[in-house]
Design a protein around this motif. Sequence first.
Motif, mmCIF file in Angstrom:
data_model
loop_
_atom_site.group_PDB
_atom_site.id
_atom_site.type_symbol
_atom_site.label_atom_id
_atom_site.label_comp_id
_atom_site.label_asym_id
_atom_site.label_seq_id
_atom_site.Cartn_x
_atom_site.Cartn_y
_atom_site.Cartn_z
ATOM 1 N N ALA A 122 -53.853 32.314 -66.970
ATOM 2 C CA ALA A 122 -53.373 31.198 -65.782
ATOM 3 C C ALA A 122 -54.632 30.251 -65.705
ATOM 4 O O ALA A 122 -55.633 30.560 -65.246
ATOM 5 C CB ALA A 122 -52.736 31.977 -64.565
ATOM 6 N N VAL A 123 -54.306 29.104 -66.089
ATOM 7 C CA VAL A 123 -55.467 28.117 -65.789
ATOM 8 C C VAL A 123 -55.043 27.297 -64.572
ATOM 9 O O VAL A 123 -54.144 26.642 -64.465
ATOM 10 C CB VAL A 123 -55.457 27.185 -67.166
ATOM 11 N N LEU A 124 -56.016 27.646 -63.506
ATOM 12 C CA LEU A 124 -55.539 27.023 -62.255
ATOM 13 C C LEU A 124 -56.714 26.324 -61.744
ATOM 14 O O LEU A 124 -58.007 26.402 -62.471
ATOM 15 C CB LEU A 124 -55.594 28.472 -61.360
ATOM 16 N N LEU A 125 -56.616 25.334 -60.987
ATOM 17 C CA LEU A 125 -57.678 24.616 -59.911
ATOM 18 C C LEU A 125 -58.263 25.610 -58.938
ATOM 19 O O LEU A 125 -57.635 26.829 -58.610
ATOM 20 C CB LEU A 125 -57.195 23.476 -59.525
ATOM 21 N N ALA A 126 -59.591 25.264 -58.632
ATOM 22 C CA ALA A 126 -60.352 26.053 -57.640
ATOM 23 C C ALA A 126 -59.395 26.239 -56.366
ATOM 24 O O ALA A 126 -59.641 27.058 -55.623
ATOM 25 C CB ALA A 126 -61.629 25.334 -57.411
ATOM 26 N N SER A 127 -58.764 25.130 -55.920
ATOM 27 C CA SER A 127 -57.841 25.095 -54.872
ATOM 28 C C SER A 127 -56.808 25.804 -54.834
ATOM 29 O O SER A 127 -56.298 26.206 -53.775
ATOM 30 C CB SER A 127 -57.376 23.666 -54.612
ATOM 31 N N GLU A 128 -56.375 26.590 -55.989
ATOM 32 C CA GLU A 128 -55.238 27.502 -56.009
ATOM 33 C C GLU A 128 -55.790 28.929 -55.724
ATOM 34 O O GLU A 128 -55.189 29.608 -56.533
ATOM 35 C CB GLU A 128 -54.529 27.296 -57.337
ATOM 36 N N GLU A 129 -56.138 29.141 -54.414
ATOM 37 C CA GLU A 129 -56.759 30.440 -54.249
ATOM 38 C C GLU A 129 -55.722 31.510 -53.949
ATOM 39 O O GLU A 129 -55.838 32.650 -54.460
ATOM 40 C CB GLU A 129 -57.893 30.287 -53.382
ATOM 41 N N SER A 130 -54.829 30.926 -53.200
ATOM 42 C CA SER A 130 -53.811 32.052 -52.915
ATOM 43 C C SER A 130 -52.843 32.414 -54.079
ATOM 44 O O SER A 130 -52.936 33.630 -54.125
ATOM 45 C CB SER A 130 -52.793 31.385 -51.935
ATOM 46 N N LEU A 131 -52.605 31.633 -55.062
ATOM 47 C CA LEU A 131 -51.943 31.803 -56.160
ATOM 48 C C LEU A 131 -52.937 32.830 -57.187
ATOM 49 O O LEU A 131 -52.463 34.061 -57.862
ATOM 50 C CB LEU A 131 -51.601 30.787 -57.037
ATOM 51 N N ARG A 132 -54.221 32.437 -57.182
ATOM 52 C CA ARG A 132 -55.013 33.217 -57.926
ATOM 53 C C ARG A 132 -55.247 34.679 -57.586
ATOM 54 O O ARG A 132 -55.080 35.491 -58.355
ATOM 55 C CB ARG A 132 -56.453 32.781 -57.796
ATOM 56 N N ALA A 133 -55.176 34.912 -56.314
ATOM 57 C CA ALA A 133 -55.373 36.182 -55.579
ATOM 58 C C ALA A 133 -54.002 37.108 -55.901
ATOM 59 O O ALA A 133 -53.932 38.314 -56.483
ATOM 60 C CB ALA A 133 -55.456 36.426 -54.117
ATOM 61 N N ARG A 134 -52.734 36.379 -55.955
ATOM 62 C CA ARG A 134 -51.606 37.100 -56.300
ATOM 63 C C ARG A 134 -51.457 37.534 -57.794
ATOM 64 O O ARG A 134 -50.927 38.532 -57.983
ATOM 65 C CB ARG A 134 -50.173 36.217 -55.848
ATOM 66 N N LEU A 135 -51.830 36.610 -58.701
ATOM 67 C CA LEU A 135 -52.005 36.777 -60.124
ATOM 68 C C LEU A 135 -52.787 37.915 -60.435
ATOM 69 O O LEU A 135 -52.440 38.563 -61.007
ATOM 70 C CB LEU A 135 -52.321 35.550 -60.658
ATOM 71 N N GLU A 136 -54.024 37.928 -59.994
ATOM 72 C CA GLU A 136 -54.947 39.036 -60.289
ATOM 73 C C GLU A 136 -54.602 40.267 -59.578
ATOM 74 O O GLU A 136 -54.884 41.262 -60.323
ATOM 75 C CB GLU A 136 -56.269 38.581 -59.761
ATOM 76 N N ALA A 137 -53.724 40.387 -58.800
ATOM 77 C CA ALA A 137 -53.290 41.538 -57.955
ATOM 78 C C ALA A 137 -52.337 42.191 -59.168
ATOM 79 O O ALA A 137 -52.173 43.674 -59.037
ATOM 80 C CB ALA A 137 -52.839 41.586 -56.672
ATOM 81 N N VAL A 138 -51.577 41.647 -59.807
ATOM 82 C CA VAL A 138 -50.640 42.219 -60.881
ATOM 83 C C VAL A 138 -51.181 41.960 -62.133
ATOM 84 O O VAL A 138 -50.492 42.372 -63.101
ATOM 85 C CB VAL A 138 -49.214 41.237 -60.618
ATOM 86 N N GLY A 139 -52.571 41.862 -62.424
ATOM 87 C CA GLY A 139 -53.175 42.022 -63.772
ATOM 88 C C GLY A 139 -53.154 40.572 -64.625
ATOM 89 O O GLY A 139 -53.517 41.010 -65.597
ATOM 90 N N VAL A 140 -52.851 39.550 -63.869
ATOM 91 C CA VAL A 140 -52.892 38.338 -64.679
ATOM 92 C C VAL A 140 -54.383 38.008 -64.796
ATOM 93 O O VAL A 140 -55.066 37.665 -63.710
ATOM 94 C CB VAL A 140 -51.788 37.346 -64.435
ATOM 95 N N GLU A 141 -54.890 37.551 -66.059
ATOM 96 C CA GLU A 141 -56.305 37.144 -65.899
ATOM 97 C C GLU A 141 -56.281 35.698 -65.506
ATOM 98 O O GLU A 141 -55.310 34.844 -65.828
ATOM 99 C CB GLU A 141 -56.853 36.782 -67.271
ATOM 100 N N VAL A 142 -57.055 34.896 -64.581
ATOM 101 C CA VAL A 142 -57.090 33.786 -64.043
ATOM 102 C C VAL A 142 -58.511 32.863 -64.418
ATOM 103 O O VAL A 142 -59.547 33.566 -64.209
ATOM 104 C CB VAL A 142 -56.926 33.648 -62.553
ATOM 105 N N LEU A 143 -58.327 31.792 -64.865
ATOM 106 C CA LEU A 143 -59.299 31.004 -65.374
ATOM 107 C C LEU A 143 -59.383 29.728 -64.387
ATOM 108 O O LEU A 143 -58.549 28.851 -64.643
ATOM 109 C CB LEU A 143 -59.429 30.511 -66.749
ATOM 110 N N ALA A 144 -60.158 29.620 -63.466
ATOM 111 C CA ALA A 144 -60.202 28.809 -62.396
ATOM 112 C C ALA A 144 -61.003 27.477 -62.961
ATOM 113 O O ALA A 144 -62.571 27.824 -63.138
ATOM 114 C CB ALA A 144 -60.865 29.193 -60.961
ATOM 115 N N VAL A 145 -60.767 26.139 -62.915
ATOM 116 C CA VAL A 145 -61.576 25.145 -63.357
ATOM 117 C C VAL A 145 -61.744 24.107 -62.356
ATOM 118 O O VAL A 145 -60.811 24.132 -61.681
ATOM 119 C CB VAL A 145 -60.943 24.692 -64.603
ATOM 120 N N PRO A 146 -62.930 23.390 -62.368
ATOM 121 C CA PRO A 146 -63.121 22.427 -61.259
ATOM 122 C C PRO A 146 -62.564 21.105 -61.781
ATOM 123 O O PRO A 146 -62.002 20.944 -63.027
ATOM 124 C CB PRO A 146 -64.583 22.165 -61.379
#
Length: 206
Positions: A122-146
């Motif tokens: 999942a390519v997310l923005l740094a502001s998408e912290e809530s979604l990042r936490a939920r995705l990582e909790a189910v094993g989805v790798e997250v790449l946050a970009v500025p």
Amino acid sequence: ASTSRIDRGPELLPSRRRTLPPSARRALWLVPVAVLVVGGFARWKGCGGSGPQEAEHEAVPQRIIALAPSAAETVHVLGLGDRVVGVGEYVKWPPELAAKPRLGGLFNPDFETIVALRPDLAVLLASEESLRARLEAVGVEVLAVPSDTLGDVELAIERVAARCGVRERALEVLKEWRVALRPQPLERSLSVALVVGREPRRLGDM
């Protein structure tokens, strides 16, 4: 009264004690050092250490999601559009990404649909912290970009390219990007309005 005597065996006379020569004693001191060096190198190799090269190649993502339009465009410009399985509600360009399954927006992501698509990145923005936490909790790798500055845009391109195995394409994109940003000579003079004393990032009070 008699006292018992413990037999400790024959005692070595000083003249019979065997001593190692100085060179052998120095060699014995090197043994623990060698053990530490070899053990440390083995642990380093076990963690993927390989000198200046990358430690261990991760699997290249094949099922990518991106909710923010800027993140989706970054993935697209790197030639990764065919790997995208879902995008955010406000992704309108390019048309091939706009036709992908919709995953909601920043404040209302469709988490059930996201999980059902089985993304591996999942390519997310740094502001998408809530979604990042939920995705990582189910094993989805997250790449946050500025995404705040022009420098951030370049950094986002480099990070996505590095993770997805398209570094050479990133070099081409960045070269074109920097050329396009160069000041261009004007064909004619322009009238310019200079506004001062207003609140930053707002068009009010003009």
